[in-house]
Design a protein around this motif. Structure first.
Motif, PDB file in Angstrom:
ATOM      1  N   ASN A 202       0.847  -1.188   0.000  1.00  0.00           N
ATOM      2  CA  ASN A 202       0.000   0.000   0.000  1.00  0.00           C
ATOM      3  C   ASN A 202       0.886   1.243   0.000  1.00  0.00           C
ATOM      4  O   ASN A 202       1.710   1.407   0.889  1.00  0.00           O
ATOM      5  CB  ASN A 202      -0.879  -0.035   1.269  1.00  0.00           C
ATOM      6  CG  ASN A 202      -1.823   1.142   1.366  1.00  0.00           C
ATOM      7  OD1 ASN A 202      -2.041   1.850   0.397  1.00  0.00           O
ATOM      8  ND2 ASN A 202      -2.396   1.358   2.548  1.00  0.00           N
ATOM      9  N   VAL A 204       0.699   5.177   0.425  1.00  0.00           N
ATOM     10  CA  VAL A 204      -0.210   6.248   0.840  1.00  0.00           C
ATOM     11  C   VAL A 204       0.390   7.600   0.458  1.00  0.00           C
ATOM     12  O   VAL A 204       1.562   7.860   0.712  1.00  0.00           O
ATOM     13  CB  VAL A 204      -0.444   6.228   2.372  1.00  0.00           C
ATOM     14  CG1 VAL A 204      -1.474   7.291   2.766  1.00  0.00           C
ATOM     15  CG2 VAL A 204      -0.900   4.848   2.833  1.00  0.00           C
ATOM     16  N   GLY A 227       3.499   0.510   3.037  1.00  0.00           N
ATOM     17  CA  GLY A 227       3.572  -0.675   3.878  1.00  0.00           C
ATOM     18  C   GLY A 227       3.356  -1.926   3.050  1.00  0.00           C
ATOM     19  O   GLY A 227       2.363  -2.044   2.329  1.00  0.00           O
TER      20      GLY A 227
HETATM   21  N1  SER Z   1       0.070   3.174   6.851  1.00  0.00           N
HETATM   22  C1  SER Z   1      -0.309   2.411   5.711  1.00  0.00           C
HETATM   23  C2  SER Z   1      -0.887   1.075   6.090  1.00  0.00           C
HETATM   24  O1  SER Z   1      -0.862   0.728   7.229  1.00  0.00           O
HETATM   25  C3  SER Z   1       0.903   2.198   4.825  1.00  0.00           C
HETATM   26  O2  SER Z   1       1.949   1.709   5.575  1.00  0.00           O
HETATM   27  O3  SER Z   1      -1.375   0.411   5.235  1.00  0.00           O
END
Ligand code: SER
Length: 581
Positions: A202, A204, A227
């Motif tokens: 992911n 962001v 992440g």
């Molecule tokens: N904070 C976002 C998540 O937990 C990307 O690390 O998916």
């Protein structure tokens, strides 16, 4: 590819892209009242995402231990875990969308790195709504990289927006990457409902600040926060159909199968494996907790008790310890990458044994009592909790098997009546997100530094910090000291802190190396937790500590400092609760 190889590859890749590598922070966050556990790699970085300068620079990467209990009901399927490792990279106001997406793609598909087949990849981007427009930039970047239209899903806030966890703060659209783990060729079109598409990463784009009025304002510092799930990624790289077949979970599952004599439901086997693994990591965390009825200790208790109940369901004799031998396997699997587990092996096994023995005594009786109940009121559930030690979800799970419902609301009301309702009880707290960095918290954080310095002056240099937890209302601080403090000692500590407050000393922050900080006599705990460069916060000559911040600007902002409680926390550890008024 093994887990160790993937961790190394990921960090090597981002080192090549000029990122500084940070060590994993503890699972139990310090000075963050909004969450019980670190649920994402971004958690320890919250102050820096909000604009504090990070000593290691603007490009960071890490492998972070995480616990998420929000997904606990999904544990047992092919892809969900409560404990997992998150590979992450961050830009603090440095690179943005284009680099983030291109590097994700390069790492996933380039033969030099993961070399995943593009034919099996799909992505999703934010579709746009009244708050923020369609993320056409991300869409176009993916198209340019060669992803077909059919493989890019446009989804709403539910799926493609991350944060803020609280009411306000940085947040933004995200783009998620999926891998086809189904049988046969991946379908031409990406259907996010199809569970064979597994989310592995992911990215962001933290580009908005949600205001108290609910408006989304563009953020001055645009961040990247990504992440990647380690277990999921090694599973798909190895062509596995679920995470339990990976080399870091398969030995546990095999042992559970052996214990169960080959029978039993797959779901119970997986829950037992997952929960023992999570409990082992929580017990082995540098900031130690033990099973209890509050906070992190309560989650830990729930992991262990639910694990035992599923062991029983599998027909395993719970008169013998079940979690203990399984935890030994976990420690063995991870001891090279997480040396704290080997260091804390005795504590981990002892605590598991104590909790297992305690629960086993009441489990049978509780189950009998449960069987007698026709419907389960909140009061019944509360009684099962207080008399037989049944955590709420154990009762709801049993009730589900029986085809009846538990009045959860009534249970919580009972719970509230009888003790401080810990934040653990509300699932919403586990979603993770941005810390409370309100002025109250900053002031109490500074007070904690002053108090540690005062404690060392009054009690001696054996006093070291063992844990800290701050909410907007109070600070809670654990430290090493063999006996109860006398009222005179407490008064002396209060006076010393209040004197510093009266002197209105500025809080100075300096970025330096760990060695340099130590040479200058800065306090710091948890050994290998820090990166190479650290921040040192000082209040004159009185206090000097390695710390991430944030803090008050000067001690004069603090008001009157008062200790409201001094008590034992565990053997050789005292706990102080204090307030500012
Ligand atoms: N904070 C976002 C998540 O937990 C990307 O690390 O998916």
């Amino acid at each position: 590819m093994t887990a160790s190889e993937l961790r190394k590859k990921y960090l090597d890749f981002f080192k090549e892209k000029k990122h500084s590598v940070l060590p994993s922070a503890p699972l139990i966050p310090e000075n963050d009242p909004t969450v019980l556990f670190t649920t994402a790699g971004m958690h320890p970085l919250v102050p820096f995402l909000l604009g504090e300068k990070h000593p290691a620079g603007k490009r960071l990467a890490s492998v972070q231990k995480c616990i998420r209990t929000g997904d606990i009901d999904e544990v047992g399927d092919n892809w969900h875990l409560t404990f997992f490792e998150m590979l992450g990279n961050w830009s603090l106001g440095d690179y943005f969308k284009e680099e983030a997406i291109k590097w994700s793609w390069e790492f996933l598909t380039d033969k030099k790195w993961l070399g995943l087949d593009q034919k099996n990849l799909a992505v999703s981007v934010f579709a746009g709504d009244e708050d923020a427009p369609f993320d056409n930039e991300a869409y176009d970047l993916w198209r340019d990289l060669g992803i077909s239209e059919g493989r890019i899903a446009k989804l709403g806030k539910e799926d493609n927006w991350w944060g803020p966890a609280g009411k306000t703060g940085p947040c933004g659209p995200d783009t998620e990457m999926f891998y086809w783990a189904g049988v046969g060729e991946a379908p031409k079109n990406f259907d996010p409902q199809n569970k064979n598409w597994v989310e592995i990463w992911n990215d962001v784009f933290m580009q908005y600040n949600k205001t108290a009025e609910g408006k989304y304002e563009p953020l001055a510092q645009k961040n990247i926060d990504t992440g990647m799930g380690l277990e999921r990624t090694i599973a798909v790289l190895g062509g596995k159909k679920n995470i339990y077949e990976t080399e870091i979970l398969a030995p546990l599952v095999a042992e559970i199968r052996r214990m169960a004599g080959g029978g039993g439901e797959e779901k119970s086997i997986r829950i037992l494996a997952d929960h023992v693994r999570a409990a082992t990591f929580v017990l082995g965390d540098p900031i130690g907790v033990v099973p209890s009825n509050i906070g992190q200790g309560y989650i830990l208790r729930r992991f262990i008790r639910r694990a035992i109940r599923h062991a029983k369901k599998l027909g395993i004799d719970t008169k013998e310890n079940v979690a203990v031998p399984l935890a030994e396997i976990v420690i063995d699997l991870y001891k090279d990458d997480y040396p704290e587990l080997a260091e804390k092996k005795d504590k981990i096994l002892n605590e598991l044994q104590k909790e297992e023995d305690k629960f086993d005594k009441t489990l049978e009786k509780g189950l009998k009592e449960f069987e007698r109940l026709e419907k389960i009121t909140g009061k019944d559930a509360f009684n099962l909790f207080t008399t037989y030690g049944f955590p709420l979800e154990l009762t709801t799970e049993l009730a589900k098997d029986k085809g009846v419902q538990v009045d959860v609301k009534e249970f919580e009301e009972e719970f509230k009546k009888h003790q401080e309702l810990s934040r653990t009880a509300s699932a919403g707290q586990f979603k993770g997100g941005l810390a409370d960095s309100s002025d109250e918290v900053k002031r109490l954080h500074t007070a904690a530094h002053l108090m540690l310095a005062a404690l060392r002056k009054v009690l001696g240099d054996h006093v070291e910090q063992r844990g800290s937890n701050i909410t907007a209302e109070r600070l809670r601080f654990d430290f090493s000291h063999p006996q109860k403090m006398t009222p005179e000692e407490i008064k002396k500590v209060e006076d010393l802190v209040n004197e510093q407050i009266k002197n209105n000393v500025p809080i100075v922050c300096e970025v330096t190396t760990v060695d340099e900080a130590k040479k200058k006599g800065a306090m710091g705990i948890f050994g290998n937790k820090y990166g190479e460069k650290v921040k040192v916060y000082s209040a004159g000559d009185f206090s000097k500590e390695i710390c991430g911040g944030p803090h008050a600007n000067s001690t004069g902002e603090l008001g009157q400092f008062k200790v409201i409680k001094e008590e034992a926390s565990s053997a050789g550890i005292r706990r102080i609760k204090a307030i500012l008024s």
